[in-house]
Design a protein around this motif. Structure first.
Motif, PDB file in Angstrom:
ATOM      1  N   GLY A   1      -7.089  18.105  16.575  1.00  0.00           N
ATOM      2  CA  GLY A   1      -8.698  18.253  17.070  1.00  0.00           C
ATOM      3  C   GLY A   1      -8.924  19.556  17.935  1.00  0.00           C
ATOM      4  N   ALA A   2     -10.073  19.408  18.626  1.00  0.00           N
ATOM      5  CA  ALA A   2     -10.485  20.527  19.155  1.00  0.00           C
ATOM      6  C   ALA A   2      -9.721  20.867  20.334  1.00  0.00           C
ATOM      7  N   ALA A   3      -9.002  20.015  21.075  1.00  0.00           N
ATOM      8  CA  ALA A   3      -8.095  20.310  22.300  1.00  0.00           C
ATOM      9  C   ALA A   3      -6.969  21.200  21.775  1.00  0.00           C
ATOM     10  N   THR A   4      -6.407  20.994  20.619  1.00  0.00           N
ATOM     11  CA  THR A   4      -5.179  21.501  20.320  1.00  0.00           C
ATOM     12  C   THR A   4      -5.565  22.696  19.125  1.00  0.00           C
ATOM     13  N   GLY A   5      -6.610  22.568  18.263  1.00  0.00           N
ATOM     14  CA  GLY A   5      -6.932  23.414  17.150  1.00  0.00           C
ATOM     15  C   GLY A   5      -6.146  23.080  16.044  1.00  0.00           C
ATOM     16  N   LEU A   6      -5.455  21.868  15.989  1.00  0.00           N
ATOM     17  CA  LEU A   6      -4.647  21.581  14.920  1.00  0.00           C
ATOM     18  C   LEU A   6      -5.439  20.649  14.052  1.00  0.00           C
ATOM     19  N   VAL A   7      -4.847  20.365  12.555  1.00  0.00           N
ATOM     20  CA  VAL A   7      -5.751  19.762  11.681  1.00  0.00           C
ATOM     21  C   VAL A   7      -4.587  18.748  11.271  1.00  0.00           C
ATOM     22  N   SER A   8      -5.202  17.640  10.724  1.00  0.00           N
ATOM     23  CA  SER A   8      -4.555  16.328  10.205  1.00  0.00           C
ATOM     24  C   SER A   8      -3.622  16.960   9.122  1.00  0.00           C
ATOM     25  N   LYS A   9      -2.262  16.570   8.967  1.00  0.00           N
ATOM     26  CA  LYS A   9      -1.602  16.913   7.953  1.00  0.00           C
ATOM     27  C   LYS A   9      -1.219  15.744   7.057  1.00  0.00           C
ATOM     28  N   VAL A  10      -1.886  14.557   7.385  1.00  0.00           N
ATOM     29  CA  VAL A  10      -2.060  13.618   6.497  1.00  0.00           C
ATOM     30  C   VAL A  10      -2.858  13.631   5.338  1.00  0.00           C
ATOM     31  N   ASN A  11      -4.070  14.142   5.668  1.00  0.00           N
ATOM     32  CA  ASN A  11      -5.078  14.513   4.646  1.00  0.00           C
ATOM     33  C   ASN A  11      -6.063  15.717   5.202  1.00  0.00           C
ATOM     34  N   GLN A  12      -5.919  16.900   4.973  1.00  0.00           N
ATOM     35  CA  GLN A  12      -6.312  17.842   5.437  1.00  0.00           C
ATOM     36  C   GLN A  12      -7.872  18.076   4.958  1.00  0.00           C
ATOM     37  N   ALA A  13      -7.970  17.593   3.670  1.00  0.00           N
ATOM     38  CA  ALA A  13      -9.320  17.693   3.037  1.00  0.00           C
ATOM     39  C   ALA A  13     -10.280  16.724   3.396  1.00  0.00           C
ATOM     40  N   SER A  14     -10.018  15.536   4.240  1.00  0.00           N
ATOM     41  CA  SER A  14     -10.787  14.611   4.550  1.00  0.00           C
ATOM     42  C   SER A  14     -11.909  14.934   5.354  1.00  0.00           C
ATOM     43  N   THR A  15     -13.016  14.611   5.352  1.00  0.00           N
ATOM     44  CA  THR A  15     -14.243  14.865   6.349  1.00  0.00           C
ATOM     45  C   THR A  15     -14.453  13.248   7.075  1.00  0.00           C
ATOM     46  N   ASP A  16     -13.614  12.416   6.863  1.00  0.00           N
ATOM     47  CA  ASP A  16     -14.009  11.141   7.435  1.00  0.00           C
ATOM     48  C   ASP A  16     -13.397  11.365   9.036  1.00  0.00           C
TER      49      ASP A  16
ATOM     50  N   ALA B   1     -10.303   9.445  14.499  1.00  0.00           N
ATOM     51  CA  ALA B   1     -11.741   9.583  15.068  1.00  0.00           C
ATOM     52  C   ALA B   1     -12.547  10.622  14.223  1.00  0.00           C
ATOM     53  N   PRO B   2     -13.738  10.186  14.219  1.00  0.00           N
ATOM     54  CA  PRO B   2     -14.592  11.131  13.281  1.00  0.00           C
ATOM     55  C   PRO B   2     -14.985  12.692  13.920  1.00  0.00           C
TER      56      PRO B   2
ATOM     57  N   HIS C   1      11.225   9.939   3.168  1.00  0.00           N
ATOM     58  CA  HIS C   1      10.027  10.150   4.047  1.00  0.00           C
ATOM     59  C   HIS C   1       9.027   9.093   3.630  1.00  0.00           C
ATOM     60  N   GLU C   2       9.263   8.114   3.348  1.00  0.00           N
ATOM     61  CA  GLU C   2       8.433   6.770   3.068  1.00  0.00           C
ATOM     62  C   GLU C   2       8.168   6.116   4.131  1.00  0.00           C
ATOM     63  N   PHE C   3       6.831   5.674   4.388  1.00  0.00           N
ATOM     64  CA  PHE C   3       6.249   4.918   5.512  1.00  0.00           C
ATOM     65  C   PHE C   3       5.243   4.039   4.651  1.00  0.00           C
ATOM     66  N   ASP C   4       5.230   2.617   5.018  1.00  0.00           N
ATOM     67  CA  ASP C   4       4.493   1.790   4.798  1.00  0.00           C
ATOM     68  C   ASP C   4       3.400   1.158   5.790  1.00  0.00           C
ATOM     69  N   LEU C   5       2.038   1.010   5.173  1.00  0.00           N
ATOM     70  CA  LEU C   5       0.902   0.683   6.484  1.00  0.00           C
ATOM     71  C   LEU C   5       1.477  -0.912   6.413  1.00  0.00           C
ATOM     72  N   GLU C   6       1.804  -0.997   7.875  1.00  0.00           N
ATOM     73  CA  GLU C   6       1.950  -2.611   8.284  1.00  0.00           C
ATOM     74  C   GLU C   6       0.811  -3.129   8.858  1.00  0.00           C
ATOM     75  N   ASP C   7      -0.175  -2.458   9.839  1.00  0.00           N
ATOM     76  CA  ASP C   7      -1.434  -3.270   9.890  1.00  0.00           C
ATOM     77  C   ASP C   7      -2.071  -2.157  10.654  1.00  0.00           C
ATOM     78  N   TRP C   8      -3.596  -2.339  10.612  1.00  0.00           N
ATOM     79  CA  TRP C   8      -4.461  -1.141  11.002  1.00  0.00           C
ATOM     80  C   TRP C   8      -5.509  -2.150  11.843  1.00  0.00           C
ATOM     81  N   ALA C   9      -6.510  -1.475  12.518  1.00  0.00           N
ATOM     82  CA  ALA C   9      -7.398  -1.907  13.374  1.00  0.00           C
ATOM     83  C   ALA C   9      -8.512  -0.832  13.581  1.00  0.00           C
ATOM     84  N   GLY C  10      -9.758  -1.219  13.810  1.00  0.00           N
ATOM     85  CA  GLY C  10     -11.014  -0.216  13.969  1.00  0.00           C
ATOM     86  C   GLY C  10     -11.616  -0.185  13.098  1.00  0.00           C
ATOM     87  N   ARG C  11     -12.469   1.049  13.060  1.00  0.00           N
ATOM     88  CA  ARG C  11     -13.393   1.275  12.069  1.00  0.00           C
ATOM     89  C   ARG C  11     -13.057   1.207  10.596  1.00  0.00           C
ATOM     90  N   PRO C  12     -14.069   0.728   9.847  1.00  0.00           N
ATOM     91  CA  PRO C  12     -13.496   0.808   8.114  1.00  0.00           C
ATOM     92  C   PRO C  12     -13.646   2.307   7.785  1.00  0.00           C
TER      93      PRO C  12
END
Length: 272
Positions: A206-221, A244-245, A166-177
């Motif tokens: 998000g608000a539309a689904t009521g779900l939370v991120s499973k990548v980092n549930q404790a993040s406030t970013d 998005a914030p 279950h390993e994934f590597d970041l290949e590239d990204w864009a947008g806000r730091p």
């Protein structure tokens, strides 16, 4: 020509209001002179001119409001047309294109032919361009832009490197730091594999689904997350994510946009 007519109409109303205001001022000065023989006439004249100023100003305000309403209606129609075009045209084309690219690449590889050096270079260059375009598009076409016109969303492409682990590597990204996580593994990697790749469906938090991120549930970013599979036919490449914030930043319509970009990216990767 219509714009010119509206411009001159506004200028005429502004000039008329200015002259009427000046007349009302002069009349008020005359009416204030106790020794003036025309005091009463000036008083009524000033009141009439003041009323006319109000009416002219109201007409100009109504004209401006009508133009703003028309502009909002036109923007709404344009947005609806874009959504219709995207959902019924581009999105319907992107997935078959990926499948076609994957089958074409598989058939070519089955021949055992060695690709020409020029083709290898072109594949690499164009694949990189497509990946970058998909990431920039995902970051700018989803959440709102900030006051400086920069994206408030952040997109990332994670390449599947080890399915069993279950390993994934970041290949590239864009947008806000700042940059997203360099590696997705553990519970988050399991989420990518089972909930997204195996299910062949998007995950929307998000608000539309009521779900939370499973990548980092404790993040406030970030509070809104979309993660979609990057697949061409049966070929699995990885996962495209956007975050998005605010929990209201990413909507259901954005899921379709991101999935379409992921399908186009998968088509390019399949040919590589």
């Amino acid at each position: 020509m219509a714009w010119l007519r509206k411009y001159w109409l506004k200028l005429l109303l502004l000039t008329l209001a200015s002259f009427l205001a000046a007349g009302a001022f002069v009349a008020s000065v005359v009416a204030g002179d106790e020794h003036s023989a025309h005091r009463d006439t000036a008083l009524w004249t000033g009141a009439t001119l003041a009323l006319m100023v109000v009416l002219v100003t109201a007409s100009e305000t109504a004209l401006n409001e009508r133009e703003r309403t028309k502009a909002r209606e036109e923007a709404s129609r344009t947005a609806a047309q874009v959504r219709l075009w995207y959902n019924h045209v581009l999105l319907q084309m992107s997935k078959p294109l990926g499948k076609l690219a994957e089958e074409h690449a598989a058939a070519y590889n089955a021949t055992g032919a060695t690709p020409p050096a020029g083709l290898v270079t072109t594949r690499t260059t164009e694949s990189t361009t497509m990946r970058r375009s998909a990431l920039v598009g995902a970051a700018t076409l989803t959440a709102r832009l900030d006051a400086a016109g920069l994206p408030t969303a952040r997109s990332a492409y994670y390449r599947l490197v080890n399915r069993a682990q279950h390993e994934f590597d970041l290949e590239d990204w864009a947008g806000r730091p700042v940059a997203p996580r360099a590696k997705i593994d553990g519970a988050a990697g399991s989420h990518f594999v089972h909930d997204i790749l195996d299910a062949r469906s998007a995950y929307h938090a998000g608000a539309a689904t009521g779900l939370v991120s499973k990548v980092n549930q404790a993040s406030t970013d970030y509070r809104s997350v979309i993660a979609v599979p990057v697949m061409a036919g049966a070929e699995e490449f990885g996962v495209l994510t956007v975050d998005a914030p605010k929990d209201t930043d990413l909507t259901v319509d954005h899921v379709r946009v991101v999935q379409g970009l992921a399908d186009l990216l998968a088509a390019a990767l399949a040919l590589t």
